[in-house]
Design a protein around this motif. Sequence first.
Motif, short mmCIF file in Angstrom:
data_model
loop_
_atom_site.label_atom_id
_atom_site.label_comp_id
_atom_site.label_asym_id
_atom_site.label_seq_id
_atom_site.Cartn_x
_atom_site.Cartn_y
_atom_site.Cartn_z
N ALA A 44 0.83 -1.21 0.00
CA ALA A 44 0.00 0.00 0.00
C ALA A 44 0.86 1.25 0.00
O ALA A 44 0.58 2.22 -0.72
CB ALA A 44 -0.91 -0.01 1.22
N ILE A 45 1.93 1.23 0.79
CA ILE A 45 2.84 2.38 0.82
C ILE A 45 3.53 2.54 -0.52
O ILE A 45 3.70 3.66 -1.02
CB ILE A 45 3.86 2.20 1.96
N ALA A 46 3.92 1.42 -1.14
CA ALA A 46 4.59 1.47 -2.45
C ALA A 46 3.67 2.08 -3.51
O ALA A 46 4.12 2.86 -4.35
CB ALA A 46 5.03 0.07 -2.87
N ILE A 47 2.39 1.72 -3.48
CA ILE A 47 1.44 2.28 -4.44
C ILE A 47 1.31 3.79 -4.25
O ILE A 47 1.31 4.55 -5.23
CB ILE A 47 0.06 1.59 -4.29
N LEU A 48 1.23 4.23 -3.01
CA LEU A 48 1.12 5.66 -2.74
C LEU A 48 2.36 6.42 -3.23
O LEU A 48 2.25 7.47 -3.86
CB LEU A 48 0.92 5.90 -1.24
N ILE A 49 3.55 5.85 -2.95
CA ILE A 49 4.78 6.49 -3.42
C ILE A 49 4.81 6.51 -4.94
O ILE A 49 5.20 7.51 -5.56
CB ILE A 49 6.02 5.76 -2.85
N GLY A 50 4.38 5.40 -5.56
CA GLY A 50 4.35 5.33 -7.02
C GLY A 50 3.43 6.37 -7.63
O GLY A 50 3.76 6.99 -8.66
N ILE A 164 -12.83 9.71 -18.91
CA ILE A 164 -13.67 8.76 -18.17
C ILE A 164 -12.86 7.51 -17.81
O ILE A 164 -12.95 6.99 -16.69
CB ILE A 164 -14.91 8.36 -19.01
N ILE A 165 -12.04 7.05 -18.74
CA ILE A 165 -11.21 5.88 -18.46
C ILE A 165 -10.22 6.19 -17.33
O ILE A 165 -10.00 5.36 -16.45
CB ILE A 165 -10.46 5.44 -19.74
N ALA A 166 -9.64 7.38 -17.36
CA ALA A 166 -8.71 7.77 -16.30
C ALA A 166 -9.42 7.81 -14.94
O ALA A 166 -8.87 7.38 -13.92
CB ALA A 166 -8.09 9.13 -16.61
N LEU A 167 -10.65 8.31 -14.92
CA LEU A 167 -11.42 8.33 -13.67
C LEU A 167 -11.73 6.92 -13.19
O LEU A 167 -11.72 6.65 -11.97
CB LEU A 167 -12.72 9.11 -13.88
N SER A 168 -11.99 6.01 -14.12
CA SER A 168 -12.28 4.63 -13.72
C SER A 168 -11.06 3.97 -13.09
O SER A 168 -11.17 3.21 -12.14
CB SER A 168 -12.77 3.82 -14.93
N VAL A 169 -9.87 4.29 -13.64
CA VAL A 169 -8.63 3.77 -13.05
C VAL A 169 -8.43 4.33 -11.65
O VAL A 169 -8.06 3.61 -10.71
CB VAL A 169 -7.42 4.11 -13.95
N ALA A 170 -8.70 5.63 -11.49
CA ALA A 170 -8.56 6.27 -10.18
C ALA A 170 -9.50 5.64 -9.16
O ALA A 170 -9.11 5.39 -8.01
CB ALA A 170 -8.83 7.77 -10.31
N VAL A 174 -8.33 3.67 -5.69
CA VAL A 174 -8.83 4.01 -4.36
C VAL A 174 -9.37 2.76 -3.67
O VAL A 174 -9.09 2.50 -2.49
CB VAL A 174 -9.92 5.10 -4.45
N LYS A 175 -10.14 1.97 -4.41
CA LYS A 175 -10.68 0.73 -3.84
C LYS A 175 -9.55 -0.21 -3.44
O LYS A 175 -9.58 -0.81 -2.36
CB LYS A 175 -11.60 0.05 -4.85
N SER A 176 -8.55 -0.35 -4.31
CA SER A 176 -7.44 -1.26 -4.04
C SER A 176 -6.71 -0.87 -2.76
O SER A 176 -6.42 -1.74 -1.91
CB SER A 176 -6.47 -1.25 -5.23
#
Length: 253
Positions: A44-50, A164-170, A174-176
Amino acid sequence: MIEFIEPLLIEYSLITAFAVIGLLVWISYVLSGRLTRGRIHGSAIAILIGLVLAYFGGLETDGKRGIADIPVFAGVGLMGGAMLRDFAIVATAMGVHLGELRRTGMVGVLSLFTGIFVSFFFGACVAYAFGYRDAVSLTTLGAGAATFIVGPVTGTALGASSEIIALSVAAGLVKSIMVMVGTPFVARFIGLDNPRTALIFGGLMGTTSGVAGGLAATDPKLVPYGAMTATFYTGLGCLLGPSVMYFLIRLIA
């Protein structure tokens, strides 16, 4: 010295990417152990840093690929691409005992469909509340609430706009992160301590990275089971998103 090293790093960009990501993950796990005693998983920390690095990389270069727009880190774009991503998802099935999967039976299958339909419905409702009314946008954003892989796959199939695709990834990210961080805290209350419940949990949550990270912080032995059904969830979501879900939303919207 820099003039010698930089061309070398650019020429072997994929190796550079593995080295950089490896260092980032190592730092993340050190922070996880020392600051949170493992309660917030290093992933989780790695994802945030990424995400932070991607933002500043894109900001610095006015590009669209984040840190991969910087020539030295171009290999990150390949490392994070579809090929290695799909390989990593398939690899999560290693270590699963099929007997446990069979014993889950219909409950496991039901958890998959329940997780997908609830995520799609919740994501579409949030999108509707923010003013999106067309079926393509609602379906794509609903798919993003399922996972950050299902979102862009569905959006691309339906011809959704890049925004819209970018928002879906975001939404999927967030869920992940929420699943990854929250799993260790709720595991004791929901009986998440055996392969059967891990399989059901993976089917309900669906986000492979979130489930794997959360279970790793809870009990590493449960990771392959949760990741197995979460992987099935991703595949099923990619099938249902541009077809069944789209037509259902067209009927409702």
